[in-house]
Design a protein around this motif. Structure first.
Motif, PDB file in Angstrom:
ATOM      1  N   ALA A  65      -2.814   0.955  10.258  1.00 37.84           N
ATOM      2  CA  ALA A  65      -3.176  -0.499   9.957  1.00 37.84           C
ATOM      3  C   ALA A  65      -3.151  -0.360   8.367  1.00 37.84           C
ATOM      4  O   ALA A  65      -3.462   0.394   7.630  1.00 37.84           O
ATOM      5  CB  ALA A  65      -4.541  -0.713  10.307  1.00 37.84           C
ATOM      6  N   ALA A 143     -12.431  -2.508   9.944  1.00 36.61           N
ATOM      7  CA  ALA A 143     -12.124  -3.169  10.854  1.00 36.61           C
ATOM      8  C   ALA A 143     -10.660  -3.478  11.138  1.00 36.61           C
ATOM      9  O   ALA A 143     -10.520  -3.316  12.521  1.00 36.61           O
ATOM     10  CB  ALA A 143     -12.973  -4.577  10.865  1.00 36.61           C
ATOM     11  N   LEU A 144      -9.805  -3.295  10.191  1.00 32.02           N
ATOM     12  CA  LEU A 144      -8.492  -3.343  10.640  1.00 32.02           C
ATOM     13  C   LEU A 144      -8.120  -2.060  11.362  1.00 32.02           C
ATOM     14  O   LEU A 144      -7.106  -2.117  12.415  1.00 32.02           O
ATOM     15  CB  LEU A 144      -7.666  -3.538   9.292  1.00 32.02           C
ATOM     16  N   GLN A 147      -9.105  -2.044  15.044  1.00 31.76           N
ATOM     17  CA  GLN A 147      -8.610  -3.205  15.929  1.00 31.76           C
ATOM     18  C   GLN A 147      -7.365  -2.573  16.493  1.00 31.76           C
ATOM     19  O   GLN A 147      -7.161  -2.862  17.678  1.00 31.76           O
ATOM     20  CB  GLN A 147      -8.279  -4.524  15.243  1.00 31.76           C
TER      21      GLN A 147
END
Lengths: 278, 278
Positions: A65, A143-144, A147
């Motif tokens: 990410a 969070a990136l 996910q």
């Protein structure tokens, strides 16, 4: 891949996501969109362990990410020990599925590495890391990454659910995981094979025009749309056997300090952990 | 899908991500992992517009991401107007690619909807929304959503790059987008067809054992690993014609307040916007 891309799947998937015959499904479709659109939270798991090789793939996906300035301000603890999962389940609002699933990933905002690097190169205090900006960089980075890991898990036939309730008692979670200063548990991710008996389904989201604005922000049609969404979601809740009410749930969360379930102490817990939030 | 899943692609992709022959590629592989592993930031774009239908697919992907308690505490502004993109490019550290690309998505932490809902149901203050926890919920929600949108864009042959620099002057960005109170611009995402001339490639990340911990956090082998990574990344930088130094860049970011480039005022900007961070 468990979902094969086809125009029929596309139309069904887009419509399920909005719970509405009035949404016009886009033509864009492929295996990635199919996987994303079919996301549902899973809260009932089989006990089969997640193989090390699979865990390595999930973490590689997470590390792929984007990360601001390549700073990589996050870490993750993979918890597989039965006792530790049971203790974390209790700390996170007594959510039994955390103990039931074979793998609990605890995602960490990690300023410890950056502080170590910075102080070793001669800045006595790493002062920049004391600011809200540093914490925000880490929260967004983690969070990136998570996910990507969650979607990767789903693409491999696993189920997941994010667990924000580790923030109810974050310092006890930190102690359980032996976190050093400047490392903070942001959320958990439960991972395992779905048992197939949890009754969860693709949940409709807000009408797209509520969240998507063009050129400037406009809340003009919002009130009518929110009430329309309440109806859509109540139909969904009725189908899956859950109590009605989205608007009342949102209000319950923010109407009083009690709705925060201990997380009203988050600022203090972050400061205790070294996140000064200047 | 531009990447077809094959064992050869798998091995090459995993090795590129770690820039190291010492990493053993997992067996797990499919179209989703292929797309995730091939991520690179794109900073040079063709002017061709992103069709409305594609934008709708990206937002559907974003809304399909998990969101804490289904609160959906985010919104996004799609900026396509030339003048507005040029002004945002200037506000975000004079990054010309924002004006060059056809679409700039500004991702917003949005507590305005939740506050409206809560106060309409009788809580005069929506007090819960004043806490750090509420801001964190929104920051995490918007990042999960944006990562889905970014991956979806890549799967459709578009290039993207996240832009944190909109936080250099966030109140001016908010004014440009006519954001109401309780809505804050967290980061941008530039989207468009890659021009093919920007020379970016898959960037190696930290060795997996630096970010992945088992059962408890351990930084035991970290120093050696960080220096090994510095070497890996310097080889990469040399290949793509960029100056060496990861450790020095991290230290430059956090060593002093100047490294924050205006973002030392983020807390004040958030409070001005209604995020009280109690």
């Amino acid at each position: 891949m468990t979902v094969s891309p086809s125009p029929v799947a596309a139309e069904t998937s887009y419509r399920s996501r909005y719970g509405s015959a009035s949404f016009t499904p886009p033509a864009a479709w492929n295996a990635v969109l199919a996987q994303q659109l079919s996301h549902r939270s899973v809260r009932a798991f089989r006990p089969d362990p997640v193989p090390d090789d699979t865990l390595a793939a999930l973490v590689a996906a997470a590390q792929s990410a984007p990360t601001s300035g390549n700073l990589q301000l996050w870490s993750v603890v993979a918890v597989q020990d039965d006792g530790r999962r049971a203790r974390l389940a209790e700390l996170a609002g007594e959510q039994g599925f955390i103990a039931e699933a074979p793998l609990f990933l605890v995602w960490l905002a990690d300023l410890a590495r950056a502080r170590q690097i910075t102080t070793e190169l001669g800045s006595a205090t790493a002062e920049g890391a004391d600011f809200v900006e540093a914490a925000l960089l880490a929260f967004v980075d983690v969070a990136l990454a998570a996910q990507n890991a969650s979607l990767a898990a789903e693409s491999l036939g696993l189920g997941t659910v994010f667990v924000g309730a580790i923030r109810n008692r974050p310092l006890e979670v930190a102690a359980e995981l032996q976190l050093p200063p400047n490392v903070f548990p942001v959320f958990g991710l439960t991972v395992g094979r779905p048992s197939g008996f949890d009754g969860t389904a693709v949940k409709p989201r807000l009408p797209q025009q509520v969240v998507l604005h063009h050129e400037t922000y406009s809340a003009a049609s919002q009130t009518a749309d929110l009430h329309r969404y309440e109806e859509t979601l109540n139909s969904f809740y009725a189908e899956v056997g859950l109590p009605a009410g989205w608007i009342s749930r949102v209000a319950g969360r923010f109407g009083s300090v009690a709705g925060l379930r201990g997380r009203e102490h988050l600022r203090e817990a972050l400061r205790t952990s070294g996140f000064q939030l200047r």
